[in-house]
Design an enzyme around this catalytic site. Sequence first.
Site, short mmCIF file in Angstrom:
data_model
loop_
_atom_site.label_atom_id
_atom_site.label_comp_id
_atom_site.label_asym_id
_atom_site.label_seq_id
_atom_site.Cartn_x
_atom_site.Cartn_y
_atom_site.Cartn_z
N ARG A 144 -40.47 21.08 28.76
CA ARG A 144 -40.54 22.21 29.73
C ARG A 144 -41.55 23.36 29.65
NH1 ARG A 144 -41.08 27.78 29.96
NH2 ARG A 144 -40.35 27.87 27.75
N ASP A 145 -41.78 23.81 28.77
CA ASP A 145 -43.13 24.81 28.45
C ASP A 145 -44.34 23.81 28.59
OD1 ASP A 145 -44.23 27.18 28.44
OD2 ASP A 145 -44.31 27.19 26.08
N HIS A 168 -42.44 31.18 18.65
CA HIS A 168 -42.87 30.31 19.49
C HIS A 168 -44.41 30.58 19.65
CE1 HIS A 168 -42.65 28.27 23.45
NE2 HIS A 168 -44.08 29.32 23.92
N ASN A 228 -49.15 25.20 23.96
CA ASN A 228 -48.59 25.57 22.55
C ASN A 228 -49.05 24.91 21.48
OD1 ASN A 228 -45.69 26.61 23.79
ND2 ASN A 228 -46.73 24.89 25.25
N CYS A 234 -48.31 28.91 30.26
CA CYS A 234 -47.38 29.72 31.30
C CYS A 234 -48.02 30.10 32.58
CB CYS A 234 -46.99 31.16 30.68
SG CYS A 234 -45.97 32.40 31.68
N HIS A 249 -48.57 29.98 20.80
CA HIS A 249 -49.60 29.31 21.68
C HIS A 249 -50.89 29.29 20.98
CE1 HIS A 249 -47.65 29.21 25.67
NE2 HIS A 249 -46.73 29.38 24.88
#
Length: 306
Positions: A13-14, A211, A253, A244, A213
């Site tokens: 996903r990310d 979370h 990430n 993002c 980055h």
Amino acid sequence: MGRFIQIVEVGPRDGLQNEKTVLEPAVRADFVQRLEAAGAKRIEAVSFVHPKYVPQMAGAEEVMAALQRLEGRSRIGLVLNGKGYDRALGTAVDEVNVAMSATDGFGLKNQGLSVDQQVQMLSDIVAGRANADGSPGATPKLSATLSCVWGCPFDGEVSVRQVGDLVARIAALGVEEIALADTIGVGDPWSVTKKVEAARKAAPDATLRLHFHDTRNTGLANAYAGVEAGVDVLDASVGGIGGCPFAPGATGNIATEDLVYMLERAGYSTGYDLDALIETARWIGAQIGKPNPSALSRAGGWPNRR
């Protein structure tokens, strides 16, 4: 092994949502399966967003339909609003993660909602779950992720108090897991400690997840600070891919394999197969047509086991 650190894999996903290459649902389902074979127990598999805005996430229902249920595995679907949540309920996701923002600026850009409107949106979802007809477990588990906890590309700095107040509002709705996200990679280990402490004080009964980055090369240092502060759940993306699309300059990430290597060298347990992770990182790099930024996908583990 020592203390167990759960790593939630967010690559499908990310990881993929900010890449130029759009992968077909079948390839993304294969990606999920490879990650699970490498040890991922919780994995952010899909995002129920409009393909007009994030074409990389189109076909979430097809991805989920291609995945057989596996004992001990949890597939997470990310949603931005009630419509996304309703879509998620039509699939076999085990968990729904509601994306929110710590700032009005990013919330309006990402979802068209202010912070107050996002809290109301989450409240409506929680109320709908409480009124849902069905046996326990009929609806997926629910978590919330706060974006821009360490800084916003539109509103600037985000205070400790700002984070604590919003975490308290989310916890008051009964959300059991709250993730704090450094969406644009501006955090540092000391501010991680302060904001984890504030979140824990605001929501003492909630599970905290972090979370990070690695935009400014502080991702692993921030993960270390989070673990030292007592957090046992961290997000990571194999290969270090992602970012993002609604946050200018928000690059990858922290890489799952880099995080696993650091933690297991220190004596922590993660449940991952490092060699399989490195192979998967190289595989997904080939699929998206570029080398991954992760260190271990280039250098390999140590000591070499092959």
